[in-house]
Design an enzyme around this catalytic site. Structure first.
Site, PDB file in Angstrom:
ATOM      1  N   ASP A  12     -44.770  47.148  10.589  1.00 25.33           N
ATOM      2  CA  ASP A  12     -43.746  48.076  10.363  1.00 25.33           C
ATOM      3  C   ASP A  12     -44.120  49.099   9.264  1.00 25.33           C
ATOM      4  O   ASP A  12     -43.353  50.073   9.183  1.00 25.33           O
ATOM      5  CB  ASP A  12     -42.574  47.259   9.871  1.00 25.33           C
ATOM      6  CG  ASP A  12     -43.160  46.887   8.342  1.00 25.33           C
ATOM      7  OD1 ASP A  12     -44.315  46.559   8.222  1.00 25.33           O
ATOM      8  OD2 ASP A  12     -42.002  46.430   7.628  1.00 25.33           O
ATOM      9  N   ASP A  54     -49.006  42.007  11.060  1.00 28.30           N
ATOM     10  CA  ASP A  54     -48.914  42.364   9.497  1.00 28.30           C
ATOM     11  C   ASP A  54     -48.012  41.373   8.895  1.00 28.30           C
ATOM     12  O   ASP A  54     -47.067  40.684   9.392  1.00 28.30           O
ATOM     13  CB  ASP A  54     -48.467  43.576   9.159  1.00 28.30           C
ATOM     14  CG  ASP A  54     -48.136  43.942   7.911  1.00 28.30           C
ATOM     15  OD1 ASP A  54     -49.097  43.869   7.117  1.00 28.30           O
ATOM     16  OD2 ASP A  54     -46.992  44.438   7.606  1.00 28.30           O
ATOM     17  N   ASP A  61     -50.099  50.355   8.419  1.00 30.54           N
ATOM     18  CA  ASP A  61     -50.284  49.646   9.519  1.00 30.54           C
ATOM     19  C   ASP A  61     -50.508  50.646  10.983  1.00 30.54           C
ATOM     20  O   ASP A  61     -51.018  50.215  11.902  1.00 30.54           O
ATOM     21  CB  ASP A  61     -49.206  48.481  10.295  1.00 30.54           C
ATOM     22  CG  ASP A  61     -48.736  47.745   9.196  1.00 30.54           C
ATOM     23  OD1 ASP A  61     -49.598  47.006   8.577  1.00 30.54           O
ATOM     24  OD2 ASP A  61     -47.553  47.418   8.746  1.00 30.54           O
TER      25      ASP A  61
END
Length: 651
Positions: A548, A348, A552
């Site tokens: 995080d 990410d 996600d």
């Protein structure tokens, strides 16, 4: 004013001085710890009795046999109990009963010493394996010992000691020098250096002052800290780690489950073959009953899969243990096994490859406006907003030590920005899309500047003095210092690196260029990330996802291995993740993949070695015959060797 220990009540000060916890240091091979293990003591006691029995055999055979029986009992009791429990509860045979049966069979034909030697070496290998498992659990969960039972709560002007479970969000606590911080919270008074090694793996203490976040299970340094609790006991990072440890202790890799299934079938085959070797050769090959029984006992010893059974878990647990010491927690051996096969690591962007904290990169004042004054005006208005971009502008003003203005009136403009009155003058700050709705003189220059800034991946905001454009602000999330090195190390391993982000394509391309990732997917919603993870798995094989945020979590669950960020990660990401980076050290992902691959190589080495030894001893027994002592040493020696080979990963 910073508090000191002299200001504390005497009773509390005395209690604080008595508690001086020390952070557990990374453990290496510890002979004392190994010898203190009860199973190891039983094995060594069995070996000592074996030597004494052998030494006195020439003087008194009866006394020697008595010592051998005691040696059998001391060394074989634990394994016999495990074998019987498996037989009774699961109605299944395991390697423990095979070894006990082989030892008793050897004793029944007068080979007391060989039977005792078999028990001793088998017990020793079992103790080594147990030591490996215990050592691994301690390395993963040593911080459990850092969980305090009580905390000093400040209430109604006084202080009282309360149980940790009674703490609630908003409670104010005092943490004295040298004490363990009892809850996740924010410091509201005091300064100190906090040792966070138990949580994040950081080797140096971290300075904490008003506004700093602190974690349960970390150790306060020299100064008292006053903290406000931000998470209940069951939701702290510490509690989540303990939950992960419990999951790691129960989950085993697929290869180990396969070996356990094979062990059950194999044990039945060995028992059936042993019975056939005792019963058939006297009739078919004209062997004597004693020769057939001896040959069957040798077969029972050498054919047992002890070394094969011990090929996997000691190596796996050693690798998990080593990772834990570096602040990388696996929730089970299966994830280490999967990580060894990694083909793609997908990151990410925000908070993982980047800091997740926008910074002002360009502040442009229009003609007739002083830059410093315009920045002070902008920060004064934005100070009333909690938007991340607004906070970035305020930080910029604070960095330049500007004096802010008093805001007479302020209004949030939904979906655009904010406006405010300063000395009767209306100022507005918001999205630059307002340029697309205007067609006034001079706007083309601002539009060209916006296009240039957006090509650089920056987010652009306008500053308006009434209806006139006074300036432009460009903000951008900055790349984490470790990101470039983390990507490069992965690529050196032959692993492709992808970036998945919900940000605009232009911003994503800029970050991709700065970090060097191979694949970029931008403008993604959470469900789009899942779609791309599935596509990557289909095209490349095993995919590791690093994230995080709450958004996600679906992608972390879809990936072969999900890695969550322990410091900044959301609760959902930590719950879903298979591996947690406790100090967000993404540069350690490459070394973790290397360790996982090394552990798999050692497992394969162990399995090939174990099968080769078993096959060689079995063939030797049938083709030319081998002595029972040689069979005992060859078979059990190979078991000890594969365990020690797995222990190499602890270094």
């Amino acid at each position: 004013m910073q508090a000191t220990s002299k200001q504390l009540p005497k009773s509390l000060a005395r209690e604080g001085s008595a508690q001086q916890p020390r952070t557990p240091r990374p453990r290496r091979f510890d002979p004392k710890a190994m010898l203190s293990n009860a199973e190891m003591q039983a094995a060594l006691g069995s070996g000592l009795l074996l030597l004494i029995a052998w030494a006195v055999s020439g003087w008194s055979e009866i006394f020697s046999i008595l010592l051998y029986i005691i040696s059998y009992s001391v060394g074989g009791w634990i394994k016999a109990k495990e074998g019987v429990e498996t037989l009774v509860k699961e109605r299944d045979l395991d390697v423990n009963l095979l070894m006990i049966a082989a030892a008793l069979g050897a004793a029944s034909i007068g080979y007391w010493n060989e039977g005792a030697m078999l028990i001793f070496i088998f017990a020793l290998s079992g103790a080594l394996e147990s030591y490996t498992m215990e050592r691994s659990k301690k390395d993963i969960s040593s911080l459990m010992a850092l969980k305090p039972a009580t905390a000093v709560r400040i209430e109604k002007g006084g202080m009282s000691e309360v149980a940790i479970d009674l703490l609630a969000v908003g409670d104010q606590l005092l943490v004295r020098p040298g004490e363990i911080i009892p809850a996740d919270g924010t410091v509201y008074r005091g300064e100190s250096a906090v040792n966070q090694a138990s949580i994040t793996g950081e080797s140096l203490p971290v300075e904490k002052s008003a506004g700093s976040d602190v974690f349960a299970g970390t150790i306060n340094g020299e100064g008292p800290l006053y903290i406000e609790v931000t998470k209940s006991a069951e939701n702290t990072l510490f509690a989540k780690i303990i939950k992960m440890v419990e999951e790691a202790e129960t989950e085993v890799p697929e290869s180990q489950r396969f070996i356990k299934r094979l062990e059950s079938i194999y044990a039945r085959v060995v028992v059936a073959a042993t019975a056939a070797l005792i019963a058939l050769p006297p009739f078919l090959l004209d062997w004597s009953w004693s020769a057939a029984f001896y040959k069957a006992m040798v077969f029972l010893v050498v054919a047992s899969p002890c070394a094969l059974v011990s090929s996997i878990m000691p190596a796996m647990l050693s690798a998990i243990s080593k990772s834990a010491r570096k602040g990388i927690l696996f929730k089970g051996g299966v994830h280490l096994e999967n990580m060894a096969k990694t083909s793609v690591v997908a990151f990410d962007k925000t908070g993982t490859l980047t800091e997740g904290l926008p910074q002002v990169t360009d502040f442009i004042a229009g003609e007739g406006y002083d830059r410093t004054e315009l920045l002070a005006v902008s920060a004064s208005i934005e100070k009333l907003s909690r938007h991340p971009l607004a906070e970035a502008i305020v930080r910029k003003a604070e960095e330049e030590h500007l004096v802010l203005h008093v805001i007479e009136e302020s209004t949030s403009v939904t979906g655009w920005g904010i406006e405010g009155l300063i000395e009767g003058r209306l100022w507005r700050i918001g999205k630059s899309n307002l340029l697309d709705e205007r067609n006034e003189g001079g706007d083309e220059q601002w539009k060209a500047l916006r296009r240039q800034l957006e090509k650089e991946g920056k987010t652009v905001s306008l500053i308006l003095d009434g209806e006139k454009i006074a300036g432009m602000i460009a903000l951008q999330d900055t790349v984490r210092p470790q990101a470039v090195a983390a990507v490069r190390k992965l690529q050196e391993l032959g692993v492709k690196v992808a970036m998945l982000t919900g940000d605009r394509a232009a911003t994503a391309e800029v970050i991709a260029g700065q970090t060097g990732v191979d694949l970029v997917f931008a403008g993604l919603l959470p469900e789009d990330k899942v779609t791309h993870i599935k596509a990557l798995r289909k095209q490349y094989g095993n995919v590791v996802m690093v994230g995080d945020g709450v958004n996600d979590a679906p992608a972390l669950a879809t990936a072969t291995v999900g890695i969550g960020m322990g410091m900044k990660g959301s609760g959902a990401a930590l719950e879903i993740a298979d591996v947690v980076l406790m100090n967000d050290n993404i540069e350690e992902i490459a070394s973790t993949i290397t360790l996982a691959r090394r552990s798999q190589r050692i497992v394969k080495q162990n399995m090939v070695f174990a099968v080769t030894v078993i096959a060689t001893l079995m063939l030797s027994n049938f083709l030319q015959g081998i002595a029972l002592p040689f069979g005992v040493i060859g078979h059990e020696g190979s078991t000890i060797l594969v365990i020690l080979n797995g222990l190499r990963l602890l270094r």
